[in-house]
Write a protein that holds these residues in place. Structure first.
Motif, mmCIF file in Angstrom:
data_model
loop_
_atom_site.group_PDB
_atom_site.id
_atom_site.type_symbol
_atom_site.label_atom_id
_atom_site.label_comp_id
_atom_site.label_asym_id
_atom_site.label_seq_id
_atom_site.Cartn_x
_atom_site.Cartn_y
_atom_site.Cartn_z
ATOM 1 N N GLU A 433 0.839 -1.198 0.000
ATOM 2 C CA GLU A 433 0.000 0.000 0.000
ATOM 3 C C GLU A 433 0.875 1.248 0.000
ATOM 4 O O GLU A 433 0.804 2.100 0.895
ATOM 5 C CB GLU A 433 -0.951 -0.013 1.195
ATOM 6 C CG GLU A 433 -2.013 -1.109 1.106
ATOM 7 C CD GLU A 433 -3.026 -1.015 2.232
ATOM 8 O OE1 GLU A 433 -2.729 -0.336 3.244
ATOM 9 O OE2 GLU A 433 -4.098 -1.618 2.101
ATOM 10 N N TRP A 434 1.686 1.365 -1.048
ATOM 11 C CA TRP A 434 2.556 2.516 -1.160
ATOM 12 C C TRP A 434 1.785 3.725 -1.698
ATOM 13 O O TRP A 434 0.795 3.579 -2.412
ATOM 14 C CB TRP A 434 3.723 2.226 -2.099
ATOM 15 C CG TRP A 434 4.577 1.070 -1.713
ATOM 16 C CD1 TRP A 434 4.688 -0.125 -2.360
ATOM 17 C CD2 TRP A 434 5.443 0.986 -0.576
ATOM 18 N NE1 TRP A 434 5.567 -0.954 -1.715
ATOM 19 C CE2 TRP A 434 6.044 -0.298 -0.607
ATOM 20 C CE3 TRP A 434 5.767 1.861 0.456
ATOM 21 C CZ2 TRP A 434 6.953 -0.722 0.351
ATOM 22 C CZ3 TRP A 434 6.677 1.445 1.417
ATOM 23 C CH2 TRP A 434 7.255 0.174 1.366
ATOM 24 N N SER A 435 2.303 4.894 -1.390
ATOM 25 C CA SER A 435 1.791 6.144 -1.958
ATOM 26 C C SER A 435 2.987 7.000 -2.323
ATOM 27 O O SER A 435 4.130 6.685 -1.971
ATOM 28 C CB SER A 435 0.900 6.885 -0.956
ATOM 29 O OG SER A 435 1.686 7.394 0.116
ATOM 30 N N SER A 436 2.742 8.100 -3.021
ATOM 31 C CA SER A 436 3.844 8.979 -3.406
ATOM 32 C C SER A 436 4.572 9.525 -2.182
ATOM 33 O O SER A 436 5.741 9.908 -2.263
ATOM 34 C CB SER A 436 3.325 10.133 -4.266
ATOM 35 O OG SER A 436 2.334 10.877 -3.566
ATOM 36 N N ALA A 437 3.902 9.547 -1.031
ATOM 37 C CA ALA A 437 4.513 10.082 0.187
ATOM 38 C C ALA A 437 5.370 9.052 0.914
ATOM 39 O O ALA A 437 6.189 9.412 1.761
ATOM 40 C CB ALA A 437 3.437 10.611 1.133
#
Length: 462
Positions: A433-437
């Motif tokens: 569950e990666w995000s740009s942050a």
């Protein structure tokens, strides 16, 4: 030859991009320039065996003897020396002259030189005015990369010298970039090729700030002929990128420069034979039995491991801006894959080996180019994802790290890292569950997590 009116249109005053590039993009474009030829030359990469390297890049001359070096000489006045009086100069370009040698595949040769880019600071540049004969070659990838190489034959050595001196005088008259609008600034580079040479880099500015776009220009005179090379590149704000590009043009033109001996006052009868590339030493490409591709990973109660197995599913880059299988894993001699699946994560590792170090370098270079191209356009058209290149603090040497995240800010993405060791490339991916942050920190974790297996790869193939 097809029309090239629009070939270099983005490098004229009217069409230059005006947004300064961030430092990461400057370095990426410089890296891409360095590796571009790697994907096009079957013999291997520039750093390995695919390019003729001569240090110094001396010319050869002297009748049928094509082994006698002709020492590089500095520029002199455009006058006929006593030693060249009465010389019967060659008046045309020999059909066998290797004009397109080491230019990318698809370079088109034409009997007439057609100037494509401006000279120093927007001046007239090299026009080949007054030449008795010219040959021209142009290559472009149709997107952003372009190169041109030409040879011009003059009535004598004085006229050829004057052609280079004219370009030198233009640079001497350059004015500083204007604080508003588009302008060009040229900087001379050191060169000792042939009997006379002149190299400079034209960099574009917008409102007094570098855009990062530039052209390197190389002119080399031998006898009564001038060889001219120019190539565009990005990342001109980084001195290392500039030096790299100048050296790239120097290396790529080495055999054409050597072949200029046919125009010398005491000419060679024909261009010298091109030295054969040194073949790399044979290397073992078989992955050792029992290789611990899963080193450093722990299977917990909720996880499921698959492999290591030679026929397992590996790291998949097919969704990355239509990256094809011939980019990764290309055509390995041997491979091994491992996957560890959890409730919300998927870790995949793939080890691929190749017949030579050069082949492995070429594969990694192809992936780098694909990452750079995909990152620059923001992702795959039609899909709500973004691709971005990352720079982990302890990234391994000769590696590329990047991520796919949701462009709408949602959770879900994949981290990737590919590292070359000798004739092997280790690829690893981590879907979560990666995000740009969070991908920056995740890339550091992926690097640390991969260290144990990377040590095993070094022990086997380093």
């Amino acid at each position: 030859m097809p029309e090239h009116d629009d070939l270099f249109a983005t490098f004229t005053h009217q069409g230059m991009p005006v947004d300064p590039l961030p430092a990461s993009e400057v370095r990426r474009r410089g890296d891409r320039l360095r590796r571009r030829r790697t994907a096009l030359v079957a013999l291997g990469s520039v750093a390995a065996v695919g390019v003729l390297v001569a240090t110094p890049l001396a010319l050869v001359a002297g009748g049928a003897d094509s082994t006698r070096p002709l020492d590089p000489a500095g520029p002199g006045p455009a006058t006929r020396s006593a030693s060249t009086e009465g010389v019967e100069w060659r008046t045309s370009v020999p059909p066998a002259f290797p004009l397109v040698d080491e230019m990318p595949e698809g370079a088109e040769r034409s009997p007439d030189y057609e100037q494509q880019v401006p000279g120093p600071c927007g001046g007239d540049g090299f026009t080949a005015a007054g030449a008795l004969d010219t040959e021209d070659a142009i290559w472009t990838d149709g997107i952003e990369a372009s190169e041109q190489r030409a040879v011009a034959v003059y009535a004598d050595d004085a006229d050829a010298t004057a052609a280079i001196d004219e370009v030198r005088d233009q640079l001497a008259a350059c004015e500083q970039p204007t604080p508003r609008g588009i302008s060009i600034w040229a900087v001379e580079q050191a060169s000792d090729l042939g009997e006379q040479s002149y190299v400079f880099v034209n960099s574009w500015y917008s409102d007094g700030e570098q855009t990062g776009d530039a052209h390197v220009h190389q002119l080399v005179r031998v006898g009564n002929a001038v060889l001219y090379d120019t190539a565009n590149f990005g990342g001109a704000g980084d001195p290392e990128v500039v030096d790299l590009t100048v050296e790239q043009v120097r290396e790529d033109s080495a055999y054409a420069v050597s072949s200029m001996c046919v125009f010398a006052a005491d000419p060679c009868a024909e261009p010298p034979a091109k030295p054969r590339p040194v073949e790399p030493a044979s290397v073992g490409a078989e992955i050792p039995t029992g290789f611990a591709l899963d080193a450093g990973l722990v299977v917990d109660g909720d996880g499921e491991a698959i492999g290591p197995a030679p026929d397992g599913d590996g790291v998949d880059l097919s969704a990355m801006c239509s990256t094809l299988r011939d980019t990764w894993p290309a055509d390995p001699v041997d491979r091994l894959a491992y996957a560890l699946a959890g409730p919300e994560t998927l870790r995949v590792r793939e080890l691929a080996t190749y017949a030579s170090v050069a082949a492995a370098e070429q594969v990694l270079a192809g992936v780098r180019d694909a990452v750079g191209a995909c990152s620059s356009v923001g992702g795959t058209r039609g899909d709500p994802v973004t691709w971005s290149e990352l720079a982990p603090a302890d990234a391994p040497a000769d590696s590329v790290t990047f991520a796919m995240t949701m462009s709408d800010g949602g959770l879900g993405g994949t981290l990737f890292q590919l590292t070359r060791v000798g004739n092997a490339v280790l690829a690893t991916s981590w879907g979560a569950e990666w995000s740009s942050a969070t991908v920056e920190a995740g890339a550091d974790d992926l690097t640390d997590e991969t260290t144990p297996v990377l040590e095993a790869v070094r022990a086997a193939f380093g």
